[in-house]
Design a protein around this motif. Structure first.
Motif, PDB file in Angstrom:
ATOM      1  N   THR A  28      45.867  42.353  30.158  1.00 41.28           N
ATOM      2  CA  THR A  28      44.966  43.432  29.754  1.00 41.28           C
ATOM      3  C   THR A  28      43.598  43.272  30.406  1.00 41.28           C
ATOM      4  OG1 THR A  28      46.140  43.688  27.653  1.00 41.28           O
ATOM      5  CG2 THR A  28      43.903  44.576  27.764  1.00 41.28           C
ATOM      6  N   ALA A  29      43.072  42.057  30.408  1.00 39.47           N
ATOM      7  CA  ALA A  29      41.775  41.804  31.043  1.00 39.47           C
ATOM      8  C   ALA A  29      41.836  42.136  32.530  1.00 39.47           C
ATOM      9  CB  ALA A  29      41.363  40.348  30.831  1.00 39.47           C
ATOM     10  N   GLU A  30      42.903  41.754  33.179  1.00 39.99           N
ATOM     11  CA  GLU A  30      43.035  42.021  34.617  1.00 39.99           C
ATOM     12  C   GLU A  30      43.161  43.517  34.891  1.00 39.99           C
ATOM     13  OE1 GLU A  30      42.520  41.161  38.304  1.00 39.99           O
ATOM     14  OE2 GLU A  30      42.469  39.620  36.765  1.00 39.99           O
ATOM     15  N   LEU A  31      43.918  44.218  34.063  1.00 40.48           N
ATOM     16  CA  LEU A  31      44.034  45.675  34.232  1.00 40.48           C
ATOM     17  C   LEU A  31      42.665  46.343  34.065  1.00 40.48           C
ATOM     18  CD1 LEU A  31      47.358  46.369  32.272  1.00 40.48           C
ATOM     19  CD2 LEU A  31      47.002  46.590  34.749  1.00 40.48           C
ATOM     20  N   LEU A  32      41.892  45.874  33.092  1.00 43.07           N
ATOM     21  CA  LEU A  32      40.547  46.417  32.893  1.00 43.07           C
ATOM     22  C   LEU A  32      39.665  46.142  34.106  1.00 43.07           C
ATOM     23  CD1 LEU A  32      39.986  45.451  29.164  1.00 43.07           C
ATOM     24  CD2 LEU A  32      40.010  47.780  30.075  1.00 43.07           C
ATOM     25  N   LYS A  33      39.699  44.916  34.626  1.00 47.56           N
ATOM     26  CA  LYS A  33      38.893  44.555  35.797  1.00 47.56           C
ATOM     27  C   LYS A  33      39.245  45.408  37.003  1.00 47.56           C
ATOM     28  CE  LYS A  33      38.410  39.710  34.504  1.00 47.56           C
ATOM     29  NZ  LYS A  33      38.875  38.345  34.802  1.00 47.56           N
ATOM     30  N   GLN A  34      40.520  45.706  37.135  1.00 52.52           N
ATOM     31  CA  GLN A  34      40.983  46.489  38.281  1.00 52.52           C
ATOM     32  C   GLN A  34      40.844  47.995  38.055  1.00 52.52           C
ATOM     33  OE1 GLN A  34      44.969  45.231  39.310  1.00 52.52           O
ATOM     34  NE2 GLN A  34      44.348  43.101  39.567  1.00 52.52           N
ATOM     35  N   GLY A  35      40.425  48.397  36.854  1.00 50.41           N
ATOM     36  CA  GLY A  35      40.261  49.815  36.562  1.00 50.41           C
ATOM     37  C   GLY A  35      41.563  50.572  36.383  1.00 50.41           C
TER      38      GLY A  35
END
Length: 116
Positions: A28-35
């Motif tokens: 989830t954090a990575e998806l958020l960082k990648q937009g």
């Protein structure tokens, strides 16, 4: 450089939430960082944020309750003042104040100014 999402994804992020919570958080954090917002497990993300907010609020309320009780005891029961009360007043103020606001020392000073 952003980290890569795990290659072996379980069927969906909501399944990942049920099977491997830590991996769900990382994903989830990575998806958020990648937009990549459309790929988020919004239902569980919202639930976790709300739960975290309630937990932080309860902790702050509990710390404030203890502090206020010690302040009252310290002021009213002068003959029974103990080091533990003084410690709780001086050191045991709530460890978190809302981010971006005053620090622990300023928070304590503003809250306790009438009791010293």
């Amino acid at each position: 450089m952003t980290a890569q999402l795990p290659q072996s994804q379980i069927t969906s992020n909501s399944d990942l939430y049920e099977q491997d919570f830590y991996l769900w958080i990382q994903t989830t954090a990575e998806l958020l960082k990648q937009g990549r917002l459309t790929e988020l497990d919004l239902e569980n993300l919202i639930e976790e944020i709300e739960t975290m907010g309630r937990s932080e609020k309860r902790a702050l309320e509990s710390n404030l309750e203890v502090l206020l009780m010690h302040l009252l005891k310290y002021q009213i029961q002068t003959e029974r003042r103990s080091k533990s009360w003084q410690y709780a007043i001086n050191i045991g103020t709530p460890p978190t104040s809302p981010k971006g606001t005053q620090g622990k020392s300023e928070f304590k000073a503003s809250l306790c100014s009438d009791f010293r």
